[in-house]
Every structure is written in structure tokens, then in C-alpha cells.
Design a protein around this motif. Sequence first.
Motif, PDB file in Angstrom:
ATOM      1  N   ILE A  19       9.143   7.284   9.323  1.00 45.59           N
ATOM      2  CA  ILE A  19       7.988   6.718   8.627  1.00 45.59           C
ATOM      3  C   ILE A  19       7.681   7.546   7.376  1.00 45.59           C
ATOM      4  O   ILE A  19       7.450   6.993   6.289  1.00 45.59           O
ATOM      5  CB  ILE A  19       6.754   6.670   9.553  1.00 45.59           C
ATOM      6  CG1 ILE A  19       6.962   5.641  10.667  1.00 45.59           C
ATOM      7  CG2 ILE A  19       5.493   6.337   8.751  1.00 45.59           C
ATOM      8  CD1 ILE A  19       5.880   5.662  11.737  1.00 45.59           C
ATOM      9  N   LYS A  20       7.684   8.864   7.533  1.00 49.32           N
ATOM     10  CA  LYS A  20       7.406   9.735   6.390  1.00 49.32           C
ATOM     11  C   LYS A  20       8.449   9.554   5.301  1.00 49.32           C
ATOM     12  O   LYS A  20       8.111   9.460   4.103  1.00 49.32           O
ATOM     13  CB  LYS A  20       7.395  11.195   6.864  1.00 49.32           C
ATOM     14  CG  LYS A  20       6.943  12.181   5.778  1.00 49.32           C
ATOM     15  CD  LYS A  20       5.511  11.911   5.369  1.00 49.32           C
ATOM     16  CE  LYS A  20       5.025  12.949   4.346  1.00 49.32           C
ATOM     17  NZ  LYS A  20       3.631  12.666   3.916  1.00 49.32           N
ATOM     18  N   ARG A  21       9.722   9.476   5.682  1.00 54.09           N
ATOM     19  CA  ARG A  21      10.791   9.265   4.712  1.00 54.09           C
ATOM     20  C   ARG A  21      10.610   7.933   3.986  1.00 54.09           C
ATOM     21  O   ARG A  21      10.836   7.843   2.770  1.00 54.09           O
ATOM     22  CB  ARG A  21      12.147   9.307   5.409  1.00 54.09           C
ATOM     23  CG  ARG A  21      12.613  10.704   5.802  1.00 54.09           C
ATOM     24  CD  ARG A  21      13.869  10.663   6.645  1.00 54.09           C
ATOM     25  NE  ARG A  21      14.952   9.913   6.007  1.00 54.09           N
ATOM     26  CZ  ARG A  21      16.099   9.621   6.597  1.00 54.09           C
ATOM     27  NH1 ARG A  21      16.313   9.984   7.857  1.00 54.09           N
ATOM     28  NH2 ARG A  21      17.032   8.948   5.936  1.00 54.09           N
ATOM     29  N   ALA A  22      10.206   6.907   4.737  1.00 51.59           N
ATOM     30  CA  ALA A  22      10.000   5.588   4.140  1.00 51.59           C
ATOM     31  C   ALA A  22       8.856   5.615   3.129  1.00 51.59           C
ATOM     32  O   ALA A  22       8.955   5.024   2.036  1.00 51.59           O
ATOM     33  CB  ALA A  22       9.710   4.557   5.235  1.00 51.59           C
ATOM     34  N   GLU A  23       7.780   6.289   3.471  1.00 53.79           N
ATOM     35  CA  GLU A  23       6.636   6.382   2.558  1.00 53.79           C
ATOM     36  C   GLU A  23       7.004   7.155   1.290  1.00 53.79           C
ATOM     37  O   GLU A  23       6.593   6.779   0.185  1.00 53.79           O
ATOM     38  CB  GLU A  23       5.463   7.052   3.276  1.00 53.79           C
ATOM     39  CG  GLU A  23       4.863   6.190   4.376  1.00 53.79           C
ATOM     40  CD  GLU A  23       3.799   6.918   5.175  1.00 53.79           C
ATOM     41  OE1 GLU A  23       3.016   6.247   5.859  1.00 53.79           O
ATOM     42  OE2 GLU A  23       3.756   8.178   5.129  1.00 53.79           O
ATOM     43  N   ILE A  24       7.784   8.217   1.448  1.00 50.08           N
ATOM     44  CA  ILE A  24       8.242   8.984   0.282  1.00 50.08           C
ATOM     45  C   ILE A  24       9.139   8.123  -0.604  1.00 50.08           C
ATOM     46  O   ILE A  24       9.025   8.146  -1.841  1.00 50.08           O
ATOM     47  CB  ILE A  24       8.981  10.257   0.735  1.00 50.08           C
ATOM     48  CG1 ILE A  24       8.001  11.234   1.393  1.00 50.08           C
ATOM     49  CG2 ILE A  24       9.693  10.920  -0.450  1.00 50.08           C
ATOM     50  CD1 ILE A  24       8.668  12.447   2.018  1.00 50.08           C
ATOM     51  N   TRP A  25      10.024   7.340   0.028  1.00 49.31           N
ATOM     52  CA  TRP A  25      10.915   6.459  -0.752  1.00 49.31           C
ATOM     53  C   TRP A  25      10.080   5.475  -1.571  1.00 49.31           C
ATOM     54  O   TRP A  25      10.356   5.260  -2.758  1.00 49.31           O
ATOM     55  CB  TRP A  25      11.862   5.704   0.173  1.00 49.31           C
ATOM     56  CG  TRP A  25      12.927   4.950  -0.567  1.00 49.31           C
ATOM     57  CD1 TRP A  25      14.172   5.392  -0.899  1.00 49.31           C
ATOM     58  CD2 TRP A  25      12.822   3.620  -1.119  1.00 49.31           C
ATOM     59  NE1 TRP A  25      14.856   4.433  -1.615  1.00 49.31           N
ATOM     60  CE2 TRP A  25      14.058   3.339  -1.769  1.00 49.31           C
ATOM     61  CE3 TRP A  25      11.816   2.661  -1.126  1.00 49.31           C
ATOM     62  CZ2 TRP A  25      14.295   2.122  -2.419  1.00 49.31           C
ATOM     63  CZ3 TRP A  25      12.050   1.442  -1.783  1.00 49.31           C
ATOM     64  CH2 TRP A  25      13.270   1.191  -2.412  1.00 49.31           C
ATOM     65  N   LEU A  26       9.060   4.886  -0.951  1.00 50.19           N
ATOM     66  CA  LEU A  26       8.214   3.913  -1.650  1.00 50.19           C
ATOM     67  C   LEU A  26       7.463   4.557  -2.821  1.00 50.19           C
ATOM     68  O   LEU A  26       7.245   3.920  -3.856  1.00 50.19           O
ATOM     69  CB  LEU A  26       7.218   3.285  -0.683  1.00 50.19           C
ATOM     70  CG  LEU A  26       7.790   2.296   0.341  1.00 50.19           C
ATOM     71  CD1 LEU A  26       6.726   1.911   1.351  1.00 50.19           C
ATOM     72  CD2 LEU A  26       8.343   1.051  -0.345  1.00 50.19           C
ATOM     73  N   SER A  27       7.068   5.803  -2.649  1.00 53.19           N
ATOM     74  CA  SER A  27       6.311   6.491  -3.703  1.00 53.19           C
ATOM     75  C   SER A  27       7.191   6.887  -4.886  1.00 53.19           C
ATOM     76  O   SER A  27       6.698   7.045  -6.006  1.00 53.19           O
ATOM     77  CB  SER A  27       5.612   7.724  -3.128  1.00 53.19           C
ATOM     78  OG  SER A  27       6.560   8.727  -2.782  1.00 53.19           O
ATOM     79  N   LYS A  28       8.490   7.039  -4.632  1.00 47.69           N
ATOM     80  CA  LYS A  28       9.389   7.520  -5.679  1.00 47.69           C
ATOM     81  C   LYS A  28      10.279   6.441  -6.285  1.00 47.69           C
ATOM     82  O   LYS A  28      10.986   6.700  -7.262  1.00 47.69           O
ATOM     83  CB  LYS A  28      10.283   8.634  -5.120  1.00 47.69           C
ATOM     84  CG  LYS A  28       9.534   9.905  -4.774  1.00 47.69           C
ATOM     85  CD  LYS A  28      10.496  11.000  -4.339  1.00 47.69           C
ATOM     86  CE  LYS A  28       9.762  12.313  -4.092  1.00 47.69           C
ATOM     87  NZ  LYS A  28      10.692  13.387  -3.684  1.00 47.69           N
TER      88      LYS A  28
ATOM     89  N   GLN B  73       0.816  -1.222   0.000  1.00 48.85           N
ATOM     90  CA  GLN B  73       0.000   0.000   0.000  1.00 48.85           C
ATOM     91  C   GLN B  73       0.852   1.275   0.000  1.00 48.85           C
ATOM     92  O   GLN B  73       0.325   2.377  -0.125  1.00 48.85           O
ATOM     93  CB  GLN B  73      -0.909   0.004   1.232  1.00 48.85           C
ATOM     94  CG  GLN B  73      -1.902  -1.152   1.264  1.00 48.85           C
ATOM     95  CD  GLN B  73      -2.690  -1.183   2.568  1.00 48.85           C
ATOM     96  OE1 GLN B  73      -3.517  -0.315   2.816  1.00 48.85           O
ATOM     97  NE2 GLN B  73      -2.425  -2.180   3.404  1.00 48.85           N
ATOM     98  N   LYS B  74       2.171   1.088   0.179  1.00 43.14           N
ATOM     99  CA  LYS B  74       3.117   2.206   0.252  1.00 43.14           C
ATOM    100  C   LYS B  74       2.739   3.178   1.362  1.00 43.14           C
ATOM    101  O   LYS B  74       2.938   4.393   1.260  1.00 43.14           O
ATOM    102  CB  LYS B  74       3.203   2.939  -1.100  1.00 43.14           C
ATOM    103  CG  LYS B  74       3.658   2.061  -2.248  1.00 43.14           C
ATOM    104  CD  LYS B  74       3.787   2.850  -3.536  1.00 43.14           C
ATOM    105  CE  LYS B  74       4.262   1.943  -4.671  1.00 43.14           C
ATOM    106  NZ  LYS B  74       4.445   2.691  -5.938  1.00 43.14           N
TER     107      LYS B  74
END
Length: 206
Positions: free
Chosen positions: A172-181, A152-153
Amino acid sequence: MAKSSKYYVVWEGYEPGIYSSWNECKLKIQNYPNAKYKSFSSQEVAKDAYAMGFFGYQKQKKLTSTSFSTEGIEWKSIAVDAASSGNPGKMEYRGVVTKTKRVLFHMGPFPNGTNNIGEFLALVHGLAFLKDKKSELPIYTDSKIAMSWIRQKKCKTKLNKNSKNEKLFELIKRAEIWLSKNTFKNPILKWETKSWGEIPADFGRK
């Protein structure tokens, strides 16, 4: 029965019995709820174990972690895991080489975190680590929740942000951004604890 270096007893499965190859055994237990099976080094020992029944064999041999099978493990991989003292509590995570347990990265402990958050961050860290190495090795995790969050990213934690875990939420925010990019080809594999024992990255606190 054909000659084999191992024999597989299936006490509970689609067709209980003794099999001479892992592929045969796997067909009898795959997706079977609470399947009970084990490998043995000789046909004679396998026959004795089968005759005892699962619980009889378990009681007599007092099974330990050394009795877990290693059949089916993809050794050319890395494994990740997290541990928390309390929920929420102090949380840390790490990644290791599956075969040797050599530590590749270790983060924390972080205050006021949860195990699920740690498992999620460990997976993203592992994916980023391998991408940096230009490696497509698989990653093992024992967390179905973390695997779902990766798909689900998004880290779906219900933990509230506060002054103690502010740094954790930044990660957590950095991880979500990494997954989105980023995209990746690394297979994320479920570690089968019941069959293989604890995941190699386990912190050993159970």
C-alpha cells in the motif's frame, strides 16, 4: 424504423420503447435509476419482449450471463479485479486483457486483507504496468471506492496493520508513493456490471 442489425428494448427509462440504435437507446437510459433494457437481434423478437414487460420476459427466458449486452465496452483496454475470502481475509488481485481475459499480472493471496485494498492495489499495479509499456490504454474496474482512492492518491482503508498483513501494508505504501511521483493519461473506466456482466478479471467466486 430504420434497418439495423440490433434493436434495443427499453422497459424502464426516460422513454420506454424500441430503438434501432445504441445511441438512441443510451439517451433513454443514461443516468436513469435502475433502467431496464436489452438488445435483440431482430425487430420481431424485440417487439415480443417489449410486450411481455421486463419481469415477464425475465421469467420466461430465465436470463443468464450470456444475455448481457456488450454495447459500449472499450475492448482495447485492460481490466483489474480483486477477491477476498472474508473481510478481512485472504485477498488477491489480478489484471487481464479485457477482450481475451489473458492474465497480465496476479498478486497474492495475502493474509488479512480486504477487497477494497485489493481493488486499489490492482489499479495502481495496472497503471504502473501500462506506464512501463508506454501504453495509454484505459483500465476497467468495478470499484467506485478504488477509483476514489486513486484520485486522492491514498488508500483510505480502515483496516489495522498487524503482523499478518505487514507485507500488504508495505505494498500500500509503495502504491501511494508511486501515485505521488507519477502521472498517467490512462482513463480509469467504471465497469458496468449490471449491463455487461462480471468484469473480465473477476475470480468467479460469487
